[in-house]
Design an enzyme around this catalytic site. Structure first.
Site, short mmCIF file in Angstrom:
data_model
loop_
_atom_site.label_atom_id
_atom_site.label_comp_id
_atom_site.label_asym_id
_atom_site.label_seq_id
_atom_site.Cartn_x
_atom_site.Cartn_y
_atom_site.Cartn_z
N HIS A 305 -6.56 -37.15 -28.44
CA HIS A 305 -7.70 -36.65 -28.97
C HIS A 305 -8.78 -36.57 -27.85
O HIS A 305 -9.03 -37.71 -27.50
CB HIS A 305 -8.25 -36.92 -30.29
CG HIS A 305 -9.07 -35.82 -30.82
ND1 HIS A 305 -10.60 -35.65 -30.34
CD2 HIS A 305 -9.02 -34.79 -31.75
CE1 HIS A 305 -11.16 -34.79 -31.18
NE2 HIS A 305 -10.09 -34.20 -31.82
N ASP A 363 -3.26 -34.22 -37.22
CA ASP A 363 -2.13 -33.10 -37.09
C ASP A 363 -0.71 -33.86 -37.47
O ASP A 363 0.37 -33.34 -37.50
CB ASP A 363 -1.91 -32.21 -35.92
CG ASP A 363 -2.95 -31.26 -35.77
OD1 ASP A 363 -3.35 -30.71 -37.02
OD2 ASP A 363 -3.66 -31.05 -34.86
N1 CMC Z 1 1.48 -37.60 -25.34
C1 CMC Z 1 1.72 -38.13 -24.14
N2 CMC Z 1 0.75 -38.60 -23.51
C2 CMC Z 1 -0.68 -37.73 -23.70
C3 CMC Z 1 -0.79 -37.20 -25.17
C4 CMC Z 1 0.14 -36.91 -25.67
N3 CMC Z 1 0.11 -36.67 -27.04
N4 CMC Z 1 -2.14 -36.85 -24.92
C5 CMC Z 1 -2.65 -37.15 -23.68
N5 CMC Z 1 -1.75 -37.84 -22.97
C6 CMC Z 1 -2.20 -38.50 -21.69
C7 CMC Z 1 -2.31 -37.39 -20.75
O1 CMC Z 1 -1.01 -36.92 -20.09
C8 CMC Z 1 -3.16 -37.85 -19.49
O2 CMC Z 1 -2.46 -38.81 -18.91
P1 CMC Z 1 -2.99 -39.07 -17.42
O3 CMC Z 1 -4.24 -39.61 -17.32
O4 CMC Z 1 -2.00 -40.06 -16.76
O5 CMC Z 1 -2.76 -37.68 -16.66
C9 CMC Z 1 -4.01 -38.84 -20.64
O6 CMC Z 1 -3.26 -39.00 -21.60
C10 CMC Z 1 -5.14 -38.09 -21.10
O7 CMC Z 1 -4.99 -36.78 -21.71
P2 CMC Z 1 -5.80 -35.38 -21.46
O8 CMC Z 1 -4.65 -34.27 -21.99
O9 CMC Z 1 -6.54 -35.32 -20.15
O10 CMC Z 1 -6.64 -35.64 -22.42
P3 CMC Z 1 -7.51 -34.22 -23.40
O11 CMC Z 1 -8.52 -34.94 -23.68
O12 CMC Z 1 -7.78 -33.37 -22.17
O13 CMC Z 1 -6.53 -33.66 -24.23
C11 CMC Z 1 -5.34 -33.51 -26.27
C12 CMC Z 1 -6.69 -34.02 -25.52
C13 CMC Z 1 -5.56 -33.46 -27.75
C14 CMC Z 1 -5.19 -31.84 -25.85
C15 CMC Z 1 -4.21 -34.07 -25.83
O14 CMC Z 1 -4.18 -35.45 -26.06
C16 CMC Z 1 -2.84 -33.37 -26.66
O15 CMC Z 1 -2.37 -32.40 -25.70
N6 CMC Z 1 -2.26 -33.94 -27.61
C17 CMC Z 1 -1.44 -33.42 -28.02
C18 CMC Z 1 -1.58 -31.91 -28.81
C19 CMC Z 1 -2.25 -32.48 -30.18
O16 CMC Z 1 -1.83 -33.27 -31.16
N7 CMC Z 1 -3.42 -31.72 -30.47
C20 CMC Z 1 -4.14 -32.01 -31.76
C21 CMC Z 1 -5.68 -32.27 -31.30
S1 CMC Z 1 -6.35 -32.83 -32.99
C22 CMC Z 1 -6.68 -31.42 -33.80
C23 CMC Z 1 -7.41 -30.41 -33.23
O17 CMC Z 1 -8.74 -30.88 -33.15
O18 CMC Z 1 -7.31 -29.29 -33.06
#
Ligand code: CMC
Length: 428
Positions: A305, A363
């Protein structure tokens, strides 16, 4: 401590005010940055940027806590009900008995949609994703209720908001029924909000439908958990769309559009699909490996998140709710739940997930719960949107009544070609 931040560009120094909120990190007010320095800030994804002042929801990402108007959201999920939360978000206070009676009756009395909307549905393919239908139908409400689209009139704002809280469940249930090829079920205003939604989704004219109280309570909790989450992508989308003065129905429909994506509300659908794909606890290590592999686009859906760097408090309540629902149907050895629990255990002890502070989010368990209640995956994000509508509306109202409403207009760092001369086709 200074109340200013200094920015040095070349040998010139500029002061910018630091503003403190009631709780949480302070902000540096850079609204005069361009005027003073000829520079913009660059922050794709808004990782360090506040877009507005708001007094609706506060998230403490480090502690893993979320508050609606100052009340802990998990307490509200246990002790309140969704309509009361809708009232709290909109008005800022919990209702008194008189206020509650007026509000809940008003919502119950606006649950029907214009009969012409039924005809409107016939234009969709039966296999259309219900989110596609929601995006279209919520925007189309402005064509049906033009008497409440003047955003400058507080009374029209109040009416349009109540219409949406009341009618969006009816539209959502109609989208579901349409996909099944079953007749639409009219709302029953004697029922509670969640009970009415379940009846509209699951009743058929040929049989008497008995509402399962455990499911209705669980659904109401699910609605509360999804009601608001400060400036997330869909809420920010609603604010940006509305900042141009767009009408309330059109503005809220953009929330559905943004929510649909798998990084946001679409993650519940994606999480359940992922658990099904993993299928068995023995396959988990291979998926953990994929999630950690930078060359593989696979992510553990339902994990991570932007704000929570601790266990998502909504996921904790959701996990308990999931158990309640599975107990009710006598499916305590649910295979998907076993996979989810084991996946959670392994991920929470894995260096990659610990270091990146990736915890289960809301989720992760919501899909298993909704599925056990009889909802197909395509309806998960619709249910999220139905609930989030009350949050979008509260943010929309906050923006409308604030004295700082300005059209949203981000700037950019331009990296395209320099100005150049046009050549006629024959000379290219
Ligand atoms: N599985 C594996 N690696 C992950 C995941 C995951 N679910 N989420 C983040 N990472 C890694 C990502 O690859 C990155 O690695 P690095 O620093 O080496 O590049 C690091 O963790 C930071 O992630 P980010 O994508 O830069 O973080 P963000 O804040 O931009 O994204 C997120 C947050 C929720 C979009 C992301 O964690 C994600 O795609 N999760 C899976 C989808 C999901 O469950 N979404 C629901 C969010 S909660 C409900 C809502 O509010 O809508």
């Amino acid at each position: 401590m200074s109340d200013n931040a200094k920015i040095k560009i070349g040998n010139k120094e500029f002061d910018f005010p630091i503003k403190k909120g009631s709780v949480g990190p302070s902000v540096i007010d850079v609204s005069k940055l361009y005027f003073k320095t000829d520079h913009f800030t660059l922050d794709p994804g808004f990782t360090s940027t506040g877009s507005c002042e708001s007094s609706i929801t506060y998230i403490d990402g480090d502690k893993g806590q979320c508050y609606y108007r100052g009340y802990p959201m998990d307490t509200l999920a246990e002790k309140s009900n969704f309509l009361e939360i809708a009232y709290l978000l909109w008005y800022g206070e919990l209702p008194t008995k008189i206020e509650w009676d007026e509000f809940s009756n008003a919502i119950k009395n606006h649950t029907m949609v214009h009969e012409q909307i039924r005809v409107f549905f016939n234009g969709f393919r039966r296999g259309a994703h219900p989110m596609a239908i929601m995006v279209a139908c919520v925007a189309a409400l402005s064509a049906f209720y033009p008497d409440s689209i003047n955003i400058k009139d507080p009374e029209q704002r109040r009416i349009s908001a109540r219409r949406m809280v009341a009618k969006i469940p009816t539209l959502a249930a109609m989208a579901f029924k349409y996909s099944l090829g079953q007749p639409f079920v009219y709302p029953d205003n004697t029922l509670d909000y969640s009970e009415n939604f379940m009846q509209m989704c699951f009743a058929v004219p040929a049989e008497k439908y008995k509402i399962n109280k455990v499911f209705a309570k669980a659904l109401d909790k699910i609605f509360i958990l999804h009601a608001d989450h400060e400036q997330n992508a869909s809420t920010s989308t609603v604010r940006l769309a509305a900042s141009s003065g767009a009408n309330p129905f059109a503005s809220i429909s953009t929330g559905f559009t943004s929510l649909w994506g798998p990084s946001h509300g679409g993650a519940n659908e994606a999480a359940l699909n992922m658990l099904k794909e993993i299928g068995d606890v023995k396959n988990i290590p291979q998926y953990i490996k994929k999630a950690k592999d930078k060359t593989d686009p696979f992510k553990l859906m339902g994990f991570g998140h932007r704000v929570y760097k601790n266990y998502d408090p909504r996921a904790k309540v959701m996990q308990r709710t999931c158990h309640d629902v599975l107990n009710e149907i006598g499916n305590t050895d649910n295979k998907l739940l076993q996979v989810a629990k084991e996946l959670e255990k392994i991920a929470l002890n894995d260096e990659y997930f610990i270091e990146k502070k990736l915890y289960p989010n809301i989720d992760f368990y919501s899909g298993i719960t909704l599925s056990a209640m009889g909802f197909p995956t395509a309806m998960f994000t619709v249910i999220f949107g139905l609930a989030r509508t009350v949050g979008w509306l509260a943010h929309w109202k906050e923006m409308m009544i604030g004295n700082k409403m300005k059209i949203g207009r981000p700037r950019q760092l331009y990296t395209g070609p320099n100005p150049r001369e046009f050549k006629e086709l024959s000379k290219r």
